[in-house]
Structures are given as C-alpha cells and as structure tokens.
Design a protein around this motif. Sequence first.
Motif, PDB file in Angstrom:
ATOM      1  N   THR A 349      35.134  35.925  29.930  1.00  0.00           N
ATOM      2  CA  THR A 349      33.986  35.189  30.459  1.00  0.00           C
ATOM      3  C   THR A 349      34.445  34.291  31.600  1.00  0.00           C
ATOM      4  N   ASP A 354      29.952  32.783  30.399  1.00  0.00           N
ATOM      5  CA  ASP A 354      29.123  33.958  30.681  1.00  0.00           C
ATOM      6  C   ASP A 354      30.019  35.155  30.964  1.00  0.00           C
ATOM      7  N   TRP A 355      29.550  36.350  30.552  1.00  0.00           N
ATOM      8  CA  TRP A 355      30.312  37.570  30.838  1.00  0.00           C
ATOM      9  C   TRP A 355      30.592  37.675  32.328  1.00  0.00           C
ATOM     10  N   ASP A 357      30.554  39.342  35.701  1.00  0.00           N
ATOM     11  CA  ASP A 357      29.577  40.273  36.259  1.00  0.00           C
ATOM     12  C   ASP A 357      30.105  40.866  37.561  1.00  0.00           C
ATOM     13  N   ARG A 360      28.735  39.579  40.974  1.00  0.00           N
ATOM     14  CA  ARG A 360      28.891  38.189  41.399  1.00  0.00           C
ATOM     15  C   ARG A 360      30.307  37.959  41.944  1.00  0.00           C
ATOM     16  N   THR A 432      35.097  44.066  42.842  1.00  0.00           N
ATOM     17  CA  THR A 432      34.414  44.468  41.613  1.00  0.00           C
ATOM     18  C   THR A 432      33.166  45.262  41.957  1.00  0.00           C
ATOM     19  N   PRO A 434      29.129  46.097  41.407  1.00  0.00           N
ATOM     20  CA  PRO A 434      27.832  45.644  40.887  1.00  0.00           C
ATOM     21  C   PRO A 434      27.310  46.595  39.801  1.00  0.00           C
ATOM     22  N   LYS A 436      28.462  46.606  36.755  1.00  0.00           N
ATOM     23  CA  LYS A 436      29.505  46.787  35.751  1.00  0.00           C
ATOM     24  C   LYS A 436      30.141  45.442  35.418  1.00  0.00           C
ATOM     25  N   HIS A 437      30.325  45.166  34.130  1.00  0.00           N
ATOM     26  CA  HIS A 437      31.053  43.975  33.725  1.00  0.00           C
ATOM     27  C   HIS A 437      32.554  44.265  33.723  1.00  0.00           C
ATOM     28  N   TRP A 438      33.329  43.209  33.746  1.00  0.00           N
ATOM     29  CA  TRP A 438      34.779  43.364  33.807  1.00  0.00           C
ATOM     30  C   TRP A 438      35.453  42.237  33.030  1.00  0.00           C
TER      31      TRP A 438
END
Length: 464
Positions: A349, A354-355, A357, A360, A432, A434, A436-438
């Motif tokens: 996070t 927050d995860w 993103d 972002r 990164t 958009p 997809k979470h990482w």
Amino acid sequence: MTYSELPGRLSQVRTDGDLPRREDVRLVFDELDHQLATQVYLWALPLVSFAQWKQQHEQVFGATSSDLVHYVTYRDRLGLITANATTPYILNFFDLAETGPLVIELPAGPTAGGVSDFWQREIGVMGELGPDAGRGGKHLVLPPGAQSPVPDDSGYYVLPSTGMNVMFGFRTLDPDPARAQSLVEAVRIYPYARRENPPATRILSPDGRPWTGDQPRGLEYFRRLHEIYQSEVVDERDRFYLAMLRQLGIEKGKPFAPDDRLTRILEQGAAAGELMAQANTFAKRFEGSRYWPDRQWDLAIVLDSSSQRGDGHDELFERASWFYEAVTFSTAMKSTTPGAGQAYLGAYTDADGDWLDGGRDYALHVPAGVPAKLFWSATVYDVTTRCLIDNDHQRGDRGSRDADLVTNADGSVDLYFGPNPPEAGESNWVQTIPGKHWFSYFRFYGPLEPYFDRSWKLDDITAR
C-alpha cells in the motif's frame, strides 16, 4: 442462530425440527466440499507453484533431467514470481524416482544456491554459504529413505531429500558476465548411477518464449495438484489434508475426473482460495510482520525457518503468504548476520494504506546510507501474476547498481513509480500500467546492523 444467518449455501438450508431437511442435506455437503477446496488451495500453494514451474520447463522449454534453464534477460524472468531483475537464475526440477541419487557438481567461485523439495523446504545450501564455502564440489541428493551409496569420507556432500521431487537452483555472484557464464557452463548434473559416463548438462534459455510460473487458476489448479501428488511422498503431518483431497477426487493411482457438481465446487474453491491468499499476503496480519510501526513496510518473508515449523505449530498461513507471492526460500533470504545473505521488505500500500494503483504516480524517498553491504534495489511487481511488471520499458527495478541512478547531494535517492515519467527524468523511474495494481520489494543484499536494529528507516511510498 438460525440457518438463514449462516454464510454461503448454508443460509439456504431449511429446517425439519432440529435437523436440516433431508432434501437440503446436499447444500450442506456442497458447502463442506467448497470449504475443503479453499483450505486445500491454501495448503497446496508451494507444491502447485513448483509443479506449474516444472511443467513449463518441460513443455515450453523442452527441459529434461539433464538440463538447466538460464534466466538472463528481463523477458526471461517475466514468468518467474517475484524474481529480482539484477542477477541471473539457473535452475531445473528433478524427479528422484526417475534419476535415483542425483549428483550436482558445482564449480569453485562466487555462487549461491541450493536444493529444495516441492514444498519449497530447503534441503541443502551450496556455494559461498554452503559447506563447500565457494570452493566447489560434488553434492549427492538422495531420494527419501534411500541409503547413501558413498562412504562418509568419499568427498561428496550428501543431502537426504524430504521429497521425491526437488528443485536445484543457483545464482552467479560474479559481476563480470564472462566469468559468470563460465561458472554456469561448469555445472554438471547427472544420476549417480551414470557417474562413469555422465550425460552432458545442457544450458537452455527461454529465448523470449512466453511462459507463466504463477499458480494456475480454476480447475487447472487442482489438475496440477493431482499430477504432482502422483509422484510425491506423503508427510505424516499432511494426512488430514489427504482426506480432503480424497473427498475432492484427488487420489494416488486414480484419474482426476470431477463431475459437473465437483467441477463447479472446485472452480469456486480455487477463486475463493486465491481471494483468501491475496488478503493473507497483501494485508499481512502476522504478529511482528510490520517492520517499523510508523511505516507501511512489512517483512515479505514471515516464515521463521525453512522447515516451515513454528513454536508449537506448523506455519500454514505464513507459508501460504510467502508462496503465493514468491517462490523458494532459504535461510540466506532472511539473514540475521550483518553483511551476509539478504533481507526483503514488501510494500503493498501507499503511505495512506491504499492499494498501489498503476494509474497513479508515486514517489519513494530512500534516505542516505542504505544498510546494504553489496547493493540494494526496489522492484515493482504485478499483483495478478506476482511477476515483474511487463511495461513498455521492460524495466521493473531501480537500485544502487544502476549506473544512471541519480543521487541527491546528501546521498539519498528519490525513486518514482507511475504511468508518467517525473519532471526529473526517467533514470529513477519505473513505469506502471493503468488498470493494474502493483506492489514493491525493497531488497538489501548483505544487510548491515542499521537494518537489523532499525536505526535506518525507509520512507513510505507516497502519492504525488
């Protein structure tokens, strides 16, 4: 509490006095088998992970028990769960029922490696941290229960295996590519029975072929479990889980042929099991896992030992946490000796909890004096595959070994993650994706005392 207040299928069960209606008993068994499937999923994560990787070696790369696969490029590593992007990997998987006692000849030189069973328990360490201490030598891996065919003074390092299937892997630590390649080419692997005329050890490459080492989803997860179970020994501690397997149609010597009902339950169980694995991994609730109380960084490895045994319990959920997000474990990966081994911290996070993103932009301030004797790196992984992020730049990490890394005047470093390059330029940036979470690992190679006593503190990843 009434049945209507129970979760899942059980809420649909109607009563007949103080018992469920006979026609609704099927709902109870459906829920029971669903719960068995979710728990088997968590229990089998390390086994299925290696089984999947072995299958890819054989079917995608054409590897046999006389071969090693050499992962060098970024694309080579894209199927390898939480690989580092800095040093190459050389490894393969072996069925000791096929090979019998297995000889591994490691050359003298700077290497680090070892052998693990398919529960990813370390059997033996080789290379600089092993008994050969980097001097090289012959290691003899014995199938479970087998007697050693060599006398004690034979010069072999004998490793009794805790499983019938094993993985041998190592990394070269020499920064010179030519010397490192010579070390790779000097390794020999062959059955002890063929020691007088051993087959050549081939070095294979992924050669850019797409492959995936993350655990398969849906019914394929249980197919892979059934396949590897056919050739694996049973630990006494796992007998209750074997009863669960039997209920789910997975038995030794019998085909895996689930009917429509069981197929549906297994597919749902795999999905629910992975959801639990994600929570267990990315929102760790293990005592002591948060490294600094005022930071979001966790100890990525929450296992206490390679035996996966804690104080009064076996580390079922600690094991599931690590082997959902990663592969392999050795004592060197959780060093307690300043200047030796490695240490891994994970950020799942941002500073606000927050995860992370992919759409972002973020920054990470790395204070000066990172307590790492050899080097440090920060790496970005895709949460879906837990593999290196497959971005346009084919670059997933930044660290002290990068010649173009920009360092501030005080010795600190500012790293950037996001879809857009920072105004400062791309040298310290990882792109990164958009949608997809990482998550990120911060690795210390040769962690030093300020890491262990926590006097040096890493900042959180912050949105910018």
